[in-house]
Design a protein around this motif. Sequence first.
Motif, mmCIF file in Angstrom:
data_model
loop_
_atom_site.group_PDB
_atom_site.id
_atom_site.type_symbol
_atom_site.label_atom_id
_atom_site.label_comp_id
_atom_site.label_asym_id
_atom_site.label_seq_id
_atom_site.Cartn_x
_atom_site.Cartn_y
_atom_site.Cartn_z
ATOM 1 N N LEU A 133 0.829 -1.214 0.000
ATOM 2 C CA LEU A 133 0.000 0.000 0.000
ATOM 3 C C LEU A 133 0.862 1.262 0.000
ATOM 4 C CD1 LEU A 133 -2.849 -1.011 2.481
ATOM 5 C CD2 LEU A 133 -2.947 -0.933 -0.033
ATOM 6 N N ASP A 134 1.935 1.240 0.766
ATOM 7 C CA ASP A 134 2.831 2.401 0.771
ATOM 8 C C ASP A 134 3.417 2.637 -0.616
ATOM 9 O OD1 ASP A 134 2.396 2.877 3.415
ATOM 10 O OD2 ASP A 134 4.246 1.956 4.131
ATOM 11 N N LEU A 135 3.746 1.539 -1.264
ATOM 12 C CA LEU A 135 4.296 1.666 -2.620
ATOM 13 C C LEU A 135 3.239 2.225 -3.568
ATOM 14 C CD1 LEU A 135 6.753 1.077 -4.414
ATOM 15 C CD2 LEU A 135 5.775 -1.164 -4.891
ATOM 16 N N LEU A 136 2.029 1.740 -3.436
ATOM 17 C CA LEU A 136 0.941 2.259 -4.270
ATOM 18 C C LEU A 136 0.760 3.758 -4.034
ATOM 19 C CD1 LEU A 136 -1.577 -0.685 -3.998
ATOM 20 C CD2 LEU A 136 -0.888 0.397 -6.147
ATOM 21 N N ARG A 137 0.870 4.154 -2.795
ATOM 22 C CA ARG A 137 0.712 5.573 -2.480
ATOM 23 C C ARG A 137 1.791 6.417 -3.170
ATOM 24 N NH1 ARG A 137 0.807 6.932 3.783
ATOM 25 N NH2 ARG A 137 -1.487 7.023 3.871
ATOM 26 N N VAL A 138 3.037 6.005 -3.076
ATOM 27 C CA VAL A 138 4.086 6.825 -3.719
ATOM 28 C C VAL A 138 3.983 6.729 -5.233
ATOM 29 C CG1 VAL A 138 5.644 6.673 -1.740
ATOM 30 C CG2 VAL A 138 5.934 5.073 -3.617
ATOM 31 N N LEU A 139 3.474 5.631 -5.714
ATOM 32 C CA LEU A 139 3.295 5.515 -7.167
ATOM 33 C C LEU A 139 2.245 6.514 -7.648
ATOM 34 C CD1 LEU A 139 3.858 4.076 -9.855
ATOM 35 C CD2 LEU A 139 2.309 2.251 -9.155
ATOM 36 N N THR A 140 1.164 6.650 -6.906
ATOM 37 C CA THR A 140 0.152 7.640 -7.335
ATOM 38 C C THR A 140 0.712 9.059 -7.241
ATOM 39 O OG1 THR A 140 -0.806 7.762 -5.116
ATOM 40 C CG2 THR A 140 -1.805 6.197 -6.643
ATOM 41 N N ARG A 141 1.553 9.295 -6.244
ATOM 42 C CA ARG A 141 2.151 10.639 -6.148
ATOM 43 C C ARG A 141 3.084 10.924 -7.313
ATOM 44 N NH1 ARG A 141 2.810 10.840 0.374
ATOM 45 N NH2 ARG A 141 0.552 10.892 0.737
ATOM 46 N N LEU A 142 3.811 9.899 -7.717
ATOM 47 C CA LEU A 142 4.690 10.070 -8.876
ATOM 48 C C LEU A 142 3.861 10.389 -10.116
ATOM 49 C CD1 LEU A 142 7.305 9.891 -10.485
ATOM 50 C CD2 LEU A 142 7.149 7.399 -10.384
ATOM 51 N N LYS A 339 10.520 -1.854 -0.128
ATOM 52 C CA LYS A 339 10.959 -0.595 0.478
ATOM 53 C C LYS A 339 11.971 0.124 -0.422
ATOM 54 C CE LYS A 339 10.062 -1.841 5.288
ATOM 55 N NZ LYS A 339 9.460 -3.184 5.055
ATOM 56 N N MET A 340 12.835 -0.641 -1.053
ATOM 57 C CA MET A 340 13.833 -0.052 -1.942
ATOM 58 C C MET A 340 13.138 0.633 -3.132
ATOM 59 S SD MET A 340 17.347 -1.732 -1.993
ATOM 60 C CE MET A 340 18.768 -0.628 -2.123
ATOM 61 N N CYS A 341 12.134 -0.028 -3.680
ATOM 62 C CA CYS A 341 11.388 0.568 -4.786
ATOM 63 C C CYS A 341 10.638 1.808 -4.309
ATOM 64 C CB CYS A 341 10.389 -0.438 -5.364
ATOM 65 S SG CYS A 341 11.191 -1.778 -6.241
ATOM 66 N N ASN A 342 10.108 1.740 -3.130
ATOM 67 C CA ASN A 342 9.423 2.891 -2.544
ATOM 68 C C ASN A 342 10.365 4.100 -2.524
ATOM 69 O OD1 ASN A 342 8.408 4.765 -0.557
ATOM 70 N ND2 ASN A 342 6.957 3.181 0.067
ATOM 71 N N GLY A 343 11.571 3.883 -2.021
ATOM 72 C CA GLY A 343 12.556 4.963 -1.982
ATOM 73 C C GLY A 343 12.869 5.482 -3.372
ATOM 74 N N ALA A 344 13.043 4.568 -4.308
ATOM 75 C CA ALA A 344 13.387 4.967 -5.673
ATOM 76 C C ALA A 344 12.278 5.817 -6.283
ATOM 77 C CB ALA A 344 13.647 3.725 -6.527
ATOM 78 N N LEU A 345 11.026 5.422 -6.044
ATOM 79 C CA LEU A 345 9.907 6.186 -6.612
ATOM 80 C C LEU A 345 9.770 7.557 -5.958
ATOM 81 C CD1 LEU A 345 9.144 3.543 -7.995
ATOM 82 C CD2 LEU A 345 6.767 4.023 -7.448
ATOM 83 N N THR A 346 9.981 7.596 -4.659
ATOM 84 C CA THR A 346 9.890 8.873 -3.959
ATOM 85 C C THR A 346 10.962 9.826 -4.490
ATOM 86 O OG1 THR A 346 9.223 7.600 -2.019
ATOM 87 C CG2 THR A 346 9.734 9.907 -1.669
#
Lengths: 501, 501, 501, 501
Positions: A133-142, A339-346
């Motif tokens: 879900l956290d990843l989905l959230r940063v993906l929508t922000r991107l 988590k690594m992908c999350n950081g990369a997207l952010t």
Amino acid sequence: MQSHDKYYGKGGILKDSAQEILINTAYKYDTQEYDFLLKELNYVDLAYAIMLIEQNIIPENDGKVLLKGLLQVKESIDSGQFDKESILGDIYNLKTAMLEEKIGDIAGWIHIGRARREAINMAFLMHTKKDILDLLRVLTRLIQEIVKKAKESIDVVMPDYTYLQHAQPTRFSHYILTFVYPMLRDIERLLQCYDHFDCSPGGSGSVNGTTLPIDRERLKVLLKFSHIAYHTRDAMWQVDIPIEAASSITMMMTNISRFTEELLIWNSTEFNLVQFPDSLCRASVIMPQKRNPYPLAYIRGIAGKTIGLVSNFASYGKVISGSPDNRIFIYADLPNALKMCNGALTLFTTVIHDMQINDQQMRKYAEDDFIYATDLADYLSYHFSIPYKQSHKVVGKVIRTLIESHAHPSDITVQLLNDALIDIVGHSIDIDDQTLAKIINLDRMLDARKTPGAASQKEVELMIDSIESSLEEYNNKIESKINALNYDDLIELAKKRSQSL
Amino acid sequence: MQSHDKYYGKGGILKDSAQEILINTAYKYDTQEYDFLLKELNYVDLAYAIMLIEQNIIPENDGKVLLKGLLQVKESIDSGQFDKESILGDIYNLKTAMLEEKIGDIAGWIHIGRARREAINMAFLMHTKKDILDLLRVLTRLIQEIVKKAKESIDVVMPDYTYLQHAQPTRFSHYILTFVYPMLRDIERLLQCYDHFDCSPGGSGSVNGTTLPIDRERLKVLLKFSHIAYHTRDAMWQVDIPIEAASSITMMMTNISRFTEELLIWNSTEFNLVQFPDSLCRASVIMPQKRNPYPLAYIRGIAGKTIGLVSNFASYGKVISGSPDNRIFIYADLPNALKMCNGALTLFTTVIHDMQINDQQMRKYAEDDFIYATDLADYLSYHFSIPYKQSHKVVGKVIRTLIESHAHPSDITVQLLNDALIDIVGHSIDIDDQTLAKIINLDRMLDARKTPGAASQKEVELMIDSIESSLEEYNNKIESKINALNYDDLIELAKKRSQSL
Amino acid sequence: MQSHDKYYGKGGILKDSAQEILINTAYKYDTQEYDFLLKELNYVDLAYAIMLIEQNIIPENDGKVLLKGLLQVKESIDSGQFDKESILGDIYNLKTAMLEEKIGDIAGWIHIGRARREAINMAFLMHTKKDILDLLRVLTRLIQEIVKKAKESIDVVMPDYTYLQHAQPTRFSHYILTFVYPMLRDIERLLQCYDHFDCSPGGSGSVNGTTLPIDRERLKVLLKFSHIAYHTRDAMWQVDIPIEAASSITMMMTNISRFTEELLIWNSTEFNLVQFPDSLCRASVIMPQKRNPYPLAYIRGIAGKTIGLVSNFASYGKVISGSPDNRIFIYADLPNALKMCNGALTLFTTVIHDMQINDQQMRKYAEDDFIYATDLADYLSYHFSIPYKQSHKVVGKVIRTLIESHAHPSDITVQLLNDALIDIVGHSIDIDDQTLAKIINLDRMLDARKTPGAASQKEVELMIDSIESSLEEYNNKIESKINALNYDDLIELAKKRSQSL
Amino acid sequence: MQSHDKYYGKGGILKDSAQEILINTAYKYDTQEYDFLLKELNYVDLAYAIMLIEQNIIPENDGKVLLKGLLQVKESIDSGQFDKESILGDIYNLKTAMLEEKIGDIAGWIHIGRARREAINMAFLMHTKKDILDLLRVLTRLIQEIVKKAKESIDVVMPDYTYLQHAQPTRFSHYILTFVYPMLRDIERLLQCYDHFDCSPGGSGSVNGTTLPIDRERLKVLLKFSHIAYHTRDAMWQVDIPIEAASSITMMMTNISRFTEELLIWNSTEFNLVQFPDSLCRASVIMPQKRNPYPLAYIRGIAGKTIGLVSNFASYGKVISGSPDNRIFIYADLPNALKMCNGALTLFTTVIHDMQINDQQMRKYAEDDFIYATDLADYLSYHFSIPYKQSHKVVGKVIRTLIESHAHPSDITVQLLNDALIDIVGHSIDIDDQTLAKIINLDRMLDARKTPGAASQKEVELMIDSIESSLEEYNNKIESKINALNYDDLIELAKKRSQSL
């Protein structure tokens, strides 16, 4: 108590505790590499204890002590005040040793009717659900950031590239939306994947149920799962869902990888289409002039890191169904990858936000080349009934002539065109130079691209609207799921029960 | 006409035709390795020609000739009567050379407003859609066969295995349903993937639309797509969807791989749990006694073949967006992989159908081991309020004693139990030997496993019902999609138009 | 000094320090995930400083201070007393910040003529060289243990398996040597790979040399490299050698994976060929009777972890040559993988050492089945001139008859044989039942396998001798390389120079 | 004879022939996908028959007939005149059915003492040995072509790039040699890999030898192997060597992938550093102006195709040792992959040969940027004893000032430098503008790069010499190995024996 005496099974089926080498390799791995699951593991135990009490599987008073103990263990975990003794074997035994230290033998109730695998697996699913879900959230922000950039640059014209060669005129906004559409599919895939993680294996017994009156539904509700993973043996040994998560992020990162790769090229002195602020550049230690776009290299590297993950997870899964190695390494690998992908997207969201577009340079490349060729050939065919292959040849020959004489693309004349037409089609056409100039006019070409999804301003705006409305819907869905993953009421209930019993 | 003169672009932008080495490597690949797409490619051209006529993009008479030519080309493709000259460069040019041969320069109209990539891509999507649906169909049949086996063997009792060690009593039917649940998720994933393949890129111009009045909606309808891949540049350069297909089949085959692996083990002389008829065995060339279960090895091998595919496809995709190599190899690789999996699943369906279950042996293993241990410890805890870890230790110790004295599992006595209880818990319990015998009775243990999804007969029957009802729903969906992929009306329309114009 | 002011390049080419998100993702990674390289990184700096002094590139007194500072930094690193501030960007800057803190601006000399990539790369190569040698060492020990087991079990007879079916008679010792031969090839591959890591990129300037009088040879000698990676740009951007290391361990672990998988099967109750002591087993938390061979599952899991690594590393490498992401993630991933394999092999060595062989069971399986079939058919062909396919059919038919009548393999008679011969070949043969019994005698069959590399005792002993002599040679080579990697003299020299200057 | 009656084992151990679905999947695969091995398979049989005769394992006259039959089969194979009936099961049985058709039951001798796996495996190794050597040959030719280009362009100056940003001055020749050094390592790896393929498993019996007087040495010699794969069970079930071949080509293609990727970028209008002739370009079907460098995309695609192969092969290998699926798919996959890479390298050799270098553009980029920055900072440090970090900051600041005032890099002055020096170091230096101009002079910077392996003309020439001498040595080795793989004498011997017996 000596550590070795705490070793599960010793004195029962096992005469001896584990050898040093086993402790220093496998057990060290299992106690240290995914210890971030301890928090969720304790939620799992709390819910399990509540259910055991409610079902009268354990005596009331023991249940009260058990809950108190688990709430104390929560304090220890939250504060990080505990040893990670590898001798205990894994985080499950580590945690129950903490519990035993606090409440003695009553701690032994926590094991009833449940495999360690079930407990850790539940914790893993809960943790990973949050990561997804956290990843989905940063993906929508991107996506929002890219869309914002597209809106701001609606007037910016550039050449589209194929093979990194000038192809046809386009808008920068149309270009960057290329990368948004796969992201919308990524959201769909991650949501489907989320659903598969959102099935509780809780209450599976060892693997095919139990004779105890375990309440699977209650466990599901307490731990905020939406569904029960019904078949208990499937629930215990699923190998597909971690692969599904791994492949979802591989697709997501592959798309982002190509985007970063293009930005690295656009950022070269030769292209000079985009620039990044100092705060996103890294100095070279040796070369004083360098402002290296390190974030782009880092993000692309993370993409490379995801390639291989599916093979890896599939290899874990390619063993017979009752094998613990189909999951133990994934406990650490998948959350770390998410988590690594999350950081990369952010980070990438900031890169997009701070990116400056060199609109003049973009337009110049579009004007200084033969990107009008298709439109001109279209015109010849459409208005003078010449089969396209002929028109293509005519325009190709004219361009070859211009190139060989080092002329500028705008130097094209009706005369040149007619020469080629006579040579190839056998007749000339009747247009004047103004008409020709109009045909190859950059802005006209763009405005006239009116097919759905094309680069005309109207179509780009339509797509932006459509993306924004999808996004809003996805956002609501994601946020509502995130809100549902709140375990405060579980803690409250445990506290209440530990007192009231 | 000399082959080299048919080379597209020669005389236009290109002075020369291609060199031999280019023809013998890349062009040979592009003309031969995915030539099975020619059939769909011609459908694409027929639909495209109809749309061009309807939109008055090409002259009526030329359109009529064009349709006639394409219908003739269909004959040639269907009969396989044509040369695959590598010099032409790829199947697209190969096919248009066939068309040119039949109708001359008018063939040149087919290229208007469309990249070769769009045409081949459409054909690839159409072909792959069929492959995915065919795979879904055989997957549902495999599930049906497993469910049938589960129904027939509802009474067959066996030990469940973890680490390939006897764990707890189970039913063979519960065991084999383990592999069905992931298959249901496979169906969901393949259906989502299908949706992504079911979006038409038709009418994208080169990559960002066209100034011609192309009708994208019409192309979609004529070629039986459900949606339009809206953003034209995304439509042309998607890298995610082949990865999605590859990962879907990787998950599917990983599940099947572990199932085949277990059957190979169950089929050993030592286990002797299942057997296969001669018609599914292969003789050794050298060892006269061997009846090798070759199908299982073959199927597992196909599973191994899918591992690596996602890395492979992701590597293709990890290049900048306008690069043809992100798709050209996938044209062949993905359909071939889908067909190979289709074969493996069909073969596996027969393997399951013909498999004989050695129910006596299964029961014997269940009876001759300590698989009652959990239930006994549960009983001690549940009925005598002993924390489970203690009960576990007690039962473990009893079993160790029995093993050390080479006793049979059924030799367990209340005396032995009480000795261990006194030693570990400090007191004995009051039960008689009949009660003990009842606790560890195989059938009782199974019937009492009443948690949802457990191995009791009732639960297994419930799951079978539920699977069958899901299957029916999926089957309807799949068959209706397969029926929709019928292009006969397109051919009819083309015939009619080619005459009526 | 504020952390942000220590940021390299700030005040020079960069106006600003890095943004928070960059610090919290990429820079956090680069300061924390491969910080184990700091030790070697300081050796690299010490050697570099010594060379700079010797070549008069830096002033004598500054050089003295520099060496003193680096020796102090060594203390800090050894004791772990330093902050890992992500703001600094990576371990290189982290370390030079430590140096600056100790000796001020003079620390700035360390950067002359050298890229950060060169320094970290050197440290990485040095660290990895050690990891490769350590792995080679435990690999040779594992081989020794297997060979020891082979020697001890030279008399143990068992059936060889193909498809997990009884094939032909063999020795346990012959069987386990199967896994040693690939290990000998692993040693060769790892040694070749080591040679490629043993080439110093030191003194490459940024990437194509420098105008300073850097002494590459001296750096090589001080840091114990055997060769110089000559072409400076190759030296900086090699992508092949990490892939080579990854593939070497993938092959090694694939071999070990199949061995562990077989031991898991041999360890089942049904096979019961090998057993492991309690100290290598793990108790189930729920099932009191279980003694799970967890080490085998763990080791096989590590093997799965290596599958995907080559794809991963190759993906990093599939970017243009001057890209840092082709190496940054490998700094952590490769040493971690090598250490994990090292642990797995060490654990496996104990597993082999402690494994008990059930020789009676092995012999029983060999005696109770038709593994004599090939030898019998050979005999018919060799002694009675019957083409083998016929003999194969004859023996096959006899065995089928025996199976159908539920007879024991030893129930075969001359009568049965002659019946089949007459039926298939058209004539009978003249042997007596004693001769037949001799032909199918287990020990005779084994002793008569005299082809080179076969399962006769003599051949197995020959192979053991040959392996032991290879091992001794390899061991000497490995130990001598390990001894060469001693940096004490470098420290001594640095100390001396720091005082004497 | 009916096909089904030819089915091996039927009438012996098997009552029935194979089912249709088995024939249409697995058996179809095994008869069609690696049928290119039939040629070598017949060599294997010829050598085997000769050995059987020499060892008196088969009767003289039967041996004569057998050889005659095999020589007839050779004719059929060479002419392609035979059916590929899937019913027969695989190419081994296909071939022996051909033999049976020609000589009847005597054909049955060919199976004595040998598993089908041995025969096919031998053929596979022989075929792959040739493929590896052919690949090595084209690899050396590619190196020669790059070296030739390097020689021709020794005077061509260009900027070196990191992050695709201008870094330091270099020579084009130095740049392209970057890709040669990994190729030299590729040669080493492929030669080591070749050695592992050059070990004959011939004469292994089924898997642990035979009681027949098989002569393994003789088979080795007749079939041109250099060594015997000694341990028979290792010989039969090696899983490492195909992985080794796969990883060798993965490394090779990863290097080539990055080279092609860079050439695609250099070939863009924006960079315009290299150009390719029309005969290596492909026209766009829609865009008349496009000259697409399709060979580069194709070659890069082949590189992508190799990524995933190691995971794939390792997955095949990750099964217990006696499993045929660890090799059956590799029979086709590995030769196909090797041939595909061979084509890609041959094509790339032409690409390099025909590539035109835009030397003026290269020099212009080098002159129009701040690539002198490092050399200037070196100068400040080296001549004025300023720690490098300070010099770096000074030069960085000067460049920032120049950029902000939109000045040309050559506009740098002593005044600007001294301003920055005073600001940062606290003092100015005493040089004049001529000296400054000399320091940053492009040709001087390059000539002064004298470290071993650097970009000075002398060093580049030295490296070219060294590469050429290595190449000669490798070439001799490769050609001598290719010459050794000639089976004419085997055919001659078979002919002679078939008559003389």
